[in-house]
Scaffold this active site. Structure first.
Site, mmCIF file in Angstrom:
data_model
loop_
_atom_site.group_PDB
_atom_site.id
_atom_site.type_symbol
_atom_site.label_atom_id
_atom_site.label_comp_id
_atom_site.label_asym_id
_atom_site.label_seq_id
_atom_site.Cartn_x
_atom_site.Cartn_y
_atom_site.Cartn_z
ATOM 1 N N GLY A 41 -39.762 -62.714 5.308
ATOM 2 C CA GLY A 41 -40.203 -63.830 4.490
ATOM 3 C C GLY A 41 -39.047 -64.356 3.667
ATOM 4 O O GLY A 41 -38.063 -63.642 3.433
ATOM 5 N N GLN B 277 -34.924 -68.679 -3.142
ATOM 6 C CA GLN B 277 -33.903 -67.757 -2.620
ATOM 7 C C GLN B 277 -32.747 -68.496 -1.962
ATOM 8 O O GLN B 277 -31.694 -67.892 -1.727
ATOM 9 C CB GLN B 277 -34.522 -66.778 -1.616
ATOM 10 N N CYS C 56 -36.168 -56.971 -0.425
ATOM 11 C CA CYS C 56 -36.038 -58.411 -0.632
ATOM 12 C C CYS C 56 -34.633 -58.829 -0.236
ATOM 13 O O CYS C 56 -33.668 -58.150 -0.593
ATOM 14 C CB CYS C 56 -36.287 -58.729 -2.107
ATOM 15 N N LEU C 57 -34.524 -59.954 0.460
ATOM 16 C CA LEU C 57 -33.209 -60.435 0.885
ATOM 17 C C LEU C 57 -32.329 -60.775 -0.316
ATOM 18 O O LEU C 57 -31.113 -60.820 -0.195
ATOM 19 C CB LEU C 57 -33.352 -61.655 1.804
ATOM 20 N N HIS D 152 -45.472 -61.033 -2.097
ATOM 21 C CA HIS D 152 -44.049 -60.976 -2.466
ATOM 22 C C HIS D 152 -43.444 -62.383 -2.528
ATOM 23 O O HIS D 152 -42.774 -62.747 -3.501
ATOM 24 C CB HIS D 152 -43.314 -60.103 -1.434
ATOM 25 N N GLU D 153 -43.701 -63.178 -1.485
ATOM 26 C CA GLU D 153 -43.090 -64.515 -1.424
ATOM 27 C C GLU D 153 -43.675 -65.436 -2.492
ATOM 28 O O GLU D 153 -42.953 -66.224 -3.102
ATOM 29 C CB GLU D 153 -43.246 -65.127 -0.029
ATOM 30 N N HIS E 241 -42.105 -65.070 -5.834
ATOM 31 C CA HIS E 241 -40.816 -65.769 -5.982
ATOM 32 C C HIS E 241 -41.000 -67.166 -6.574
ATOM 33 O O HIS E 241 -40.141 -67.659 -7.307
ATOM 34 C CB HIS E 241 -40.132 -65.925 -4.614
HETATM 35 ZN ZN ZN Z 1 -38.010 -61.512 -1.878
#
Ligand code: ZN
Length: 163
Positions: free
Chosen positions: A46, A51, A89-90, A131-132, A135
């Site tokens: 995701g 991000q 998380c990226l 999670h997304e 953000h």
């Molecule tokens: Zn993330």
């Protein structure tokens, strides 16, 4: 289409509230295509617009590698149950932590044609949706980690039982 630079923890863009999207534009379409490319390139499941430095309410999710979802202005309208497991998380590369999330969520969002749809998910998909969406309100999973952040081990044993 292009790979965009993924912002990392400490970048203030990750702590801001994103703005609602009011119309599909060529620029937004490019952003979404780039977000999908960037997510796949980074082997993520995701990615949220902040991000890549854009404060708009759009996320992309694909937990299987062949089932991408684009969610514009998403909202969780129903959730139930509980799952406790490892999350990463990226924007926090090389780390993971244990987070408890609902085991089922239902989200409503707009698709690429700005048409409303519902997305229901359990397990990893439910976790990814939560999670997304966090953000978009400036929250990272590290705020919810139980215990310490761990260094990611790539030979992580999937069969390991959670206590
Ligand atoms: Zn993330």
């Amino acid at each position: 289409m292009a790979i965009r630079n993924i912002r990392e923890q400490g970048d203030s863009v990750l702590n801001k509230t994103c703005k609602e999207i009011t119309a599909m534009t060529p620029r937004l379409r490019d952003l979404i295509e780039d977000m999908l490319d960037t997510m796949y390139e980074a082997n993520g499941v995701g990615l949220a617009a902040p991000q890549v430095g854009i404060l708009k309410r759009v996320v992309v999710i694909d937990v299987t590698g062949e089932d991408p979802y684009v969610l514009i202005n998403p909202r969780i309208v129903e959730s139930s149950g509980e799952q406790t497991g490892q999350e990463g998380c990226l924007s926090v590369p090389g780390k993971a932590g244990i987070v408890t999330r609902p085991n089922y969520v239902k989200a409503v969002a707009l698709d690429m044609n700005m048409e409303p749809f519902e997305l229901e998910g359990t397990e990893l998909l439910a976790r990814a949706i939560c999670h997304e969406l966090d953000h978009l309100d400036g929250h990272l999973y590290v705020e919810k980690v139980e215990g310490d952040l761990m260094d990611v081990t790539y030979d992580y044993d999937e069969e390991e039982e959670e206590e």
